[in-house]
Write a protein that holds these residues in place. Structure first.
Motif, short mmCIF file in Angstrom:
data_model
loop_
_atom_site.label_atom_id
_atom_site.label_comp_id
_atom_site.label_asym_id
_atom_site.label_seq_id
_atom_site.Cartn_x
_atom_site.Cartn_y
_atom_site.Cartn_z
N HIS A 207 5.84 16.79 6.56
CA HIS A 207 5.89 15.95 7.54
C HIS A 207 7.23 16.01 8.27
O HIS A 207 7.46 15.26 9.36
N THR B 193 -0.43 4.32 -1.00
CA THR B 193 -1.29 5.50 -1.06
C THR B 193 -0.86 6.74 -0.29
O THR B 193 -0.97 7.90 -0.90
N GLU B 194 -0.23 6.53 0.97
CA GLU B 194 0.39 7.91 1.66
C GLU B 194 1.40 8.33 0.95
O GLU B 194 1.66 9.46 1.03
N ARG B 195 2.34 7.57 0.64
CA ARG B 195 3.52 7.62 -0.05
C ARG B 195 3.08 8.70 -1.30
O ARG B 195 3.91 9.91 -1.59
N ARG C 295 0.54 10.21 -1.99
CA ARG C 295 -0.10 11.53 -1.61
C ARG C 295 1.05 12.53 -0.95
O ARG C 295 1.19 13.75 -1.62
N ALA C 296 2.07 12.11 -0.30
CA ALA C 296 3.04 12.80 0.07
C ALA C 296 4.07 13.31 -1.11
O ALA C 296 4.53 14.40 -1.08
N GLN D 66 1.97 16.20 -2.60
CA GLN D 66 2.24 17.31 -1.70
C GLN D 66 3.70 18.01 -1.74
O GLN D 66 3.92 19.23 -1.87
N ASP E 86 0.83 -1.29 -0.10
CA ASP E 86 0.06 0.00 0.05
C ASP E 86 1.00 1.29 0.13
O ASP E 86 1.49 1.56 1.08
#
Length: 798
Positions: free
Chosen positions: A402, A276-278, A280-281, A284, A274
């Motif tokens: 972050h 997904t967060e990476r 999105r990061a 960003q 997964d």
């Protein structure tokens, strides 16, 4: 009887047959026993016979070796109780004896035994019981195998298996392993959870149902299945791609063949992560990079930024102007592309050390300083628009939202002009320090010479010219003049150390000095390139002459086999830009260049050429003061000197002096006659010797002298005798009240007072200030009787 006889014959016949068989057995048995003994003694496994009470009856060499003994006899003599002496757990022997009582034979029994040295060993034993006629155990016999290596291999295999299972089950990736027929071999819990596979699908083991269930969750099921089928049809291929689920989750899908050590294809492994967060990061980060680039674009300092992969993400307008390389050409480039505009080659620069700074790098790059996570340096780079420039820079990390390091930024400022000014200032400070020292030494030495000169002059007055002492006294005066010339050179270092400043023609001075030099250096060919109608310059004629002679001599020494010496003058008008790096005001200058065809010099030598006491000559062949004196004299004349040179390409010294509006005065030959006179002289000097000898000299000329040793005494006496004192001879440097202050106080008493200023220093700035106030004249120590007689007459007549 007949029956008995028949039976006896049969018995005899049986005995004869038995005798024949026994003879045959006796012939065969020894060979069989020998063969058995060879097998027993040379077997690769341990063979033994032991009694129920724990003693060895027989043992072969292999058994002794397994237990660490040198021979079977040593083993059997040492081990008298097998259970207590050999077994790590004596209960092991009791347990297998109980088993044998019931079963007679036992195979593959594993246990741990002690070797002779006390170490432990694992063995596997096959044993059977041999019983007495009454059924009781007579002895045990069996074979022993050392299984230590096998046990280690099995333990390693168990560890690897456990580790593999742990890795699979604790992996953040969803893992699926299928065999060569695409049937599931293994899947971890993460795989089940990620794809929300129900229990009944797992229990059924229906791979087709599982694939259908998974495909229904991705945005493009057909493409998803098509890729799987393609890889199944191409078992040797590896694949990595990204897939998106209907829920918006982004997965990194990886698949690779499972190939054994024998090269056989055993199946395929699939992993799903997964990301997904990476993702999105990353998006960003890209957005923040765009905002950062907009900010960086308008920074006044030349600035660049790179991402974690070392690719350029910002290249602002200031760095475009500095390097001449456009942003469009640089953005997205990696592999140290950003070093090319500065070094002409790909190499790490300051920005690269932000993320890898450690003690080894700190030692290697000692010129880089660190403050927290920010690095600073100031260094020379050779290739900024093809020129060597000095750059100051600082670099630090870039962080994402972050707080993670996402790259680095550097701002590479051009401080070349500042470095040049600093170098000039440093050299000027050195020269000022030397000047202060040399001026003080020259002043004190001139005072001493004044005493020698004065007494020699007085003795010559009372000595007939025909007397042999008269010639010797003349030699003393000559030596004093030579010594005064030495102090003249020392005063050349001193700030404002000029003697007599007058306007002169640089072309005429070069013509005079070069002609004299050329007569003594025939191997040097002198070429002259004079500016027509060169402007007048103002300065100490003798000191500028000394500058030229030093530069001629330096050129001659650089051409040991002879060569060309080119002398050139030109009028130059410097504006604000042209004078920026030379610390000179704008205006008109006369520049003089001396060029030789000699050996030249390297950059390091060129940087130090004007330093006091720096010399490239052998020990004892030079003091290192010649060019330092040249520098000091030019600076004292508000000028500038520069040198250009390369090894093997000769050297050019160019110095520029401010042009003057004054007319050149004709030089009048000085008279050598002593001029006598009358009048009252007030002599002021803190040195007792100079006061005494000067008094005697002035009185010998016909004057009346009042001598005092301080400014305070001079003012008090002048106030009392102002109407009778015709002239004051005033020392410039005195403790307490200085010559300048004394002059001012005397002029307050009598504004028309005649004063001659006298000093062991040259006519410097302080002396000029006194002269500008109306002082009648200046006498440089050491002076002779002729010089002071004419100066006294000159001032008194005025």
């Amino acid at each position: 009887m007949i029956k008995e006889i028949s039976a006896l014959k049969e018995r005899i016949s049986d005995l004869e047959l038995s005798k024949i068989e026994d003879k045959r057995m006796r012939e065969v048995l020894p060979g069989s026993l020998e063969e058995y003994r060879n097998i027993f003694d040379n077997a690769m496994v341990g063979i033994f016979q032991s009694t129920p009470d724990g003693k060895y009856i027989r043992a072969n060499a292999a058994l002794a070796a397994i237990y660490g003994y040198s021979s079977p006899d040593e083993l059997m003599n040492t081990i008298t109780n097998i259970g207590e002496q050999l077994y790590v757990d004596p209960e092991d022997r009791r347990r297998y004896m109980e088993y044998l009582d019931k079963n007679d034979v036992m195979s593959g029994y594993e246990m741990q035994l002690y070797r002779k040295d006390g170490s432990k060993i694992w063995i596997s034993m096959n044993v059977r019981v041999v019983r007495n006629p009454d059924g009781s155990p007579a002895y045990y016999e069996g074979i022993v195998e050392d299984i230590a290596e096998r046990r280690r291999a099995e333990e390693a295999l168990r560890w690897k298996t456990a580790l593999l299972e742990a890795q699979v089950n604790t992996s953040i990736d969803a893992i699926l392993v299928v065999d060569e027929n695409h049937n599931t071999l293994l899947s971890n819990q993460r795989f089940v959870d990620l794809w929300e596979i129900s229990r009944h699908i797992l229990d059924e083991g229906n791979d087709a149902a599982r694939l259908k269930h998974i495909a229904a969750q991705v945005r493009d099921p057909d493409e998803f299945v098509e890729k799987i089928m393609y890889l199944y049809d191409h078992p040797q291929e590896t694949s990595r791609d990204e897939i998106e689920t209907r829920s918006g989750m982004v997965l990194d899908r990886y698949s690779a063949p499972v190939v054994g050590e024998d090269g056989h294809h055993y199946g395929r492994i699939w992993t799903f992560r997964d990301i997904t967060e990476r993702k999105r990061a990353e998006e960003q980060l890209r957005e923040s990079q765009r905002r950062l680039a907009d900010i960086i674009e308008f920074l006044p300092d030349a600035t660049l930024a790179i991402d974690q992969e070392g690719k350029i993400i910002a290249w602002n307008r200031a760095i475009e102007a500095m390097t001449g390389v456009s942003k469009e050409h640089m953005l997205g480039k990696g592999d140290y592309e950003y070093a090319l505009p500065f070094y002409g080659t790909r190499r790490p620069i300051l920005i690269n050390f932000v993320s890898v700074w450690d003690e080894d790098i700190e030692k290697q790059y000692s010129f880089i300083k660190r403050d927290g996570d920010t690095l600073f340096t100031e260094t020379d780079v050779p290739f900024v628009r093809g020129q060597k420039r000095s750059l100051w820079g600082k670099a630090g990390p870039l962080y994402d939202i972050h707080g993670n390091v996402a790259g680095a930024i550097e701002s590479i400022r051009d401080v070349t002009e500042r470095k040049i000014l600093e170098a000039q200032l440093m050299n000027a400070q050195k020269m000022e320090a030397i000047g202060t020292l040399s001026g003080g030494v020259a002043h004190d030495f001139n005072n001493i010479l004044m005493g020698v000169q004065g007494y020699a002059s007085l003795m010559m007055l009372d000595t007939d010219k025909g007397h042999p002492h008269y010639e010797w006294l003349g030699q003393i005066e000559e030596l004093v003049r030579n010594a005064a010339d030495l102090t003249r050179q020392l005063l050349g270092f001193a700030r404002g150390g000029k003697y007599v400043v007058k306007p002169f023609d640089m072309n005429e001075l070069i013509e005079k000095t070069s002609t004299m030099f050329g007569r003594t250096r025939k191997e040097v060919v002198v070429h002259r390139k004079y500016q027509n109608s060169v402007w007048t310059v103002e300065g100490d004629h003798g000191q500028i002459e000394q500058v030229l002679l030093n530069l001629y001599l330096n050129a001659w020494q650089a051409m040991p086999s002879g060569g060309d010496l080119v002398l050139e003058t030109r009028n130059v008008v410097l504006d604000d830009v042209g004078t920026k790096t030379h610390s000179m005001p704008p205006g008109r200058y006369v520049c003089t260049c001396i060029t030789d065809s000699g050996v030249g010099m390297d950059a390091r030598t060129k940087e130090r050429i004007f330093e006091p006491f720096f010399t490239t000559k052998e020990l004892g062949r030079g003091t290192g003061l010649g060019l330092a004196m040249v520098y000091g004299i030019i600076k004292n004349h508000n000028g500038h000197i520069n040198v250009e040179s390369e090894p093997g390409k000769g050297t050019t010294f160019c110095f520029c002096l401010p042009a003057s509006q004054k007319d050149i005065e004709e030089l009048k030959p000085g008279a050598s006659e002593i001029v006598r006179g009358r009048g009252n002289i007030l002599l002021v000097d803190d040195e007792a010797t100079i006061l005494a000898v000067s008094t005697a000299i002035i009185e010998s000329l016909g004057y009346t002298v009042d001598a005092v040793r301080s400014g305070e005494e001079a003012i008090a006496l002048y106030r009392k005798k102002k109407d009778t004192i015709d002239l004051v001879v005033l020392d410039m440097i005195m403790p307490g009240l200085s010559g300048n202050e004394t002059f001012d106080r005397i002029r307050e008493i009598n504004p028309g007072a005649r004063v001659i200023l006298c000093s062991g220093y040259s006519l410097n700035e302080q002396a000029y200030r006194i002269m500008e106030k109306g002082c009648g004249g200046f006498l440089q120590k050491p002076f002779n009787i002729t010089q002071i007689s004419r100066k006294l007459r000159e001032v008194l007549q005025d």
